[in-house]
Design a protein around this motif. Structure first.
Motif, mmCIF file in Angstrom:
data_model
loop_
_atom_site.group_PDB
_atom_site.id
_atom_site.type_symbol
_atom_site.label_atom_id
_atom_site.label_comp_id
_atom_site.label_asym_id
_atom_site.label_seq_id
_atom_site.Cartn_x
_atom_site.Cartn_y
_atom_site.Cartn_z
ATOM 1 N N THR A 92 44.396 58.534 69.935
ATOM 2 C CA THR A 92 43.490 59.412 69.186
ATOM 3 C C THR A 92 44.270 60.234 68.166
ATOM 4 N N GLY A 93 45.426 60.749 68.585
ATOM 5 C CA GLY A 93 46.266 61.507 67.662
ATOM 6 C C GLY A 93 46.784 60.656 66.515
ATOM 7 N N VAL A 94 47.157 59.412 66.817
ATOM 8 C CA VAL A 94 47.636 58.502 65.775
ATOM 9 C C VAL A 94 46.523 58.207 64.771
ATOM 10 N N LEU A 95 45.296 58.030 65.275
ATOM 11 C CA LEU A 95 44.155 57.809 64.388
ATOM 12 C C LEU A 95 43.970 58.993 63.442
ATOM 13 N N ALA A 96 44.050 60.206 63.981
ATOM 14 C CA ALA A 96 43.919 61.399 63.147
ATOM 15 C C ALA A 96 45.032 61.468 62.111
ATOM 16 N N LEU A 97 46.240 61.097 62.529
ATOM 17 C CA LEU A 97 47.373 61.114 61.606
ATOM 18 C C LEU A 97 47.200 60.085 60.501
ATOM 19 N N LEU A 98 46.708 58.905 60.854
ATOM 20 C CA LEU A 98 46.477 57.863 59.846
ATOM 21 C C LEU A 98 45.435 58.303 58.833
ATOM 22 N N ILE A 99 44.394 58.988 59.300
ATOM 23 C CA ILE A 99 43.373 59.493 58.381
ATOM 24 C C ILE A 99 43.990 60.443 57.363
ATOM 25 N N LEU A 100 44.959 61.220 57.816
ATOM 26 C CA LEU A 100 45.607 62.175 56.920
ATOM 27 C C LEU A 100 46.570 61.503 55.942
ATOM 28 N N LEU A 101 47.148 60.371 56.344
ATOM 29 C CA LEU A 101 48.238 59.774 55.559
ATOM 30 C C LEU A 101 47.835 58.566 54.726
ATOM 31 N N VAL A 102 46.843 57.795 55.186
ATOM 32 C CA VAL A 102 46.518 56.539 54.511
ATOM 33 C C VAL A 102 45.526 56.781 53.380
ATOM 34 N N PRO A 103 45.893 56.452 52.141
ATOM 35 C CA PRO A 103 44.969 56.649 51.009
ATOM 36 C C PRO A 103 43.996 55.487 50.883
ATOM 37 N N LEU A 104 42.903 55.725 50.167
ATOM 38 C CA LEU A 104 41.941 54.674 49.849
ATOM 39 C C LEU A 104 42.097 54.331 48.376
ATOM 40 N N SER A 105 42.178 53.050 48.074
ATOM 41 C CA SER A 105 42.417 52.615 46.699
ATOM 42 C C SER A 105 41.365 53.177 45.745
ATOM 43 N N GLN A 155 40.312 56.204 45.146
ATOM 44 C CA GLN A 155 39.740 57.518 45.396
ATOM 45 C C GLN A 155 40.241 58.050 46.731
ATOM 46 N N SER A 156 39.984 59.303 46.973
ATOM 47 C CA SER A 156 40.389 59.911 48.226
ATOM 48 C C SER A 156 39.490 59.426 49.358
ATOM 49 N N LEU A 157 40.097 58.911 50.411
ATOM 50 C CA LEU A 157 39.339 58.475 51.581
ATOM 51 C C LEU A 157 38.543 59.639 52.149
#
Length: 207
Positions: free
Chosen positions: A16-29, A31-33
């Motif tokens: 769950t923590g990794v998912l939250a971290l990925l949301i913070l770090l992974v961009p969407l091509s 525009q902002s995810l």
């Protein structure tokens, strides 16, 4: 020394923590995810009945369950007292950290940018989400005190409802609730671990 959490519960919270971290770090091509998801959620919020009560209701349910499970663990499972108390202290620290970061970062709420279903408290800031921090911190306390897989998963479900509802209201961006979730998961886990370490050292010196 007893483990703070069984391996499966630790893995569940870690994922769950990794998912939250990925949301913070992974961009969407392109525009902002976070902005794209938040805007869609805010628009959908108008179709959700009593959306303003959803997050507070789910958070209240988590608080009640946390109190019940924590009290039960304190009375019946002396071996879990240190970890449970440590996690509970971590909830307070997590909230203080979330509130401090919110004042420091001073990010305006998404409801100041587009129409939202909830009442827009424009005077308050949005990053990170205190609701999400408290909800996911409660999950850690429940996991540490009860060590039950089904109860922890149910608590996680309600924590996700809290986070999603805050977005439906237009009160928070996706990255706000992800940051709050990270704080809520990490701080009580660390304080529970530290409390167990201190207990183990005291017991070691007592022999």
């Amino acid at each position: 020394m007893h483990r703070v959490l069984p391996a499966r519960l630790s893995l569940t919270l870690l994922m769950t923590g990794v998912l939250a971290l990925l949301i913070l770090l992974v961009p969407l091509s392109g525009q902002s995810l976070s902005v794209a998801v938040t805007r869609a959620m805010s628009a959908f919020g108008f179709a959700v009945p009593a959306v303003e009560r959803l997050s507070d209701g789910a958070l209240l349910a988590l608080a009640v369950v946390t109190a019940i499970v924590g009290t039960w663990s304190w009375r019946r499972r002396k071996d879990r007292r240190a970890a449970t108390m440590g996690a509970a202290i971590g909830v307070v620290i997590a909230y203080a950290a979330s509130e401090g970061l919110k004042l420091l970062l001073a990010q305006s709420r998404p409801c100041t940018r587009w129409p939202a279903a909830g009442v827009c408290d424009a005077a308050d800031f949005s990053l990170p989400s205190n609701h999400a921090a408290l909800a996911f911190a409660a999950v850690v306390v429940i996991a540490v005190a009860a060590r039950g897989g089904w109860l922890t998963l149910a608590a996680l479900f309600f924590a996700f409802i809290v986070a999603a509802a805050r977005m439906l209201e237009g009160a928070h961006y996706l990255h706000d609730v992800a940051a709050g979730a990270l704080i809520g998961l990490a701080v009580p886990a660390i304080t529970a671990w530290a409390a167990c370490r201190m207990r183990a050292r005291r017991l070691g010196h007592g022999h």
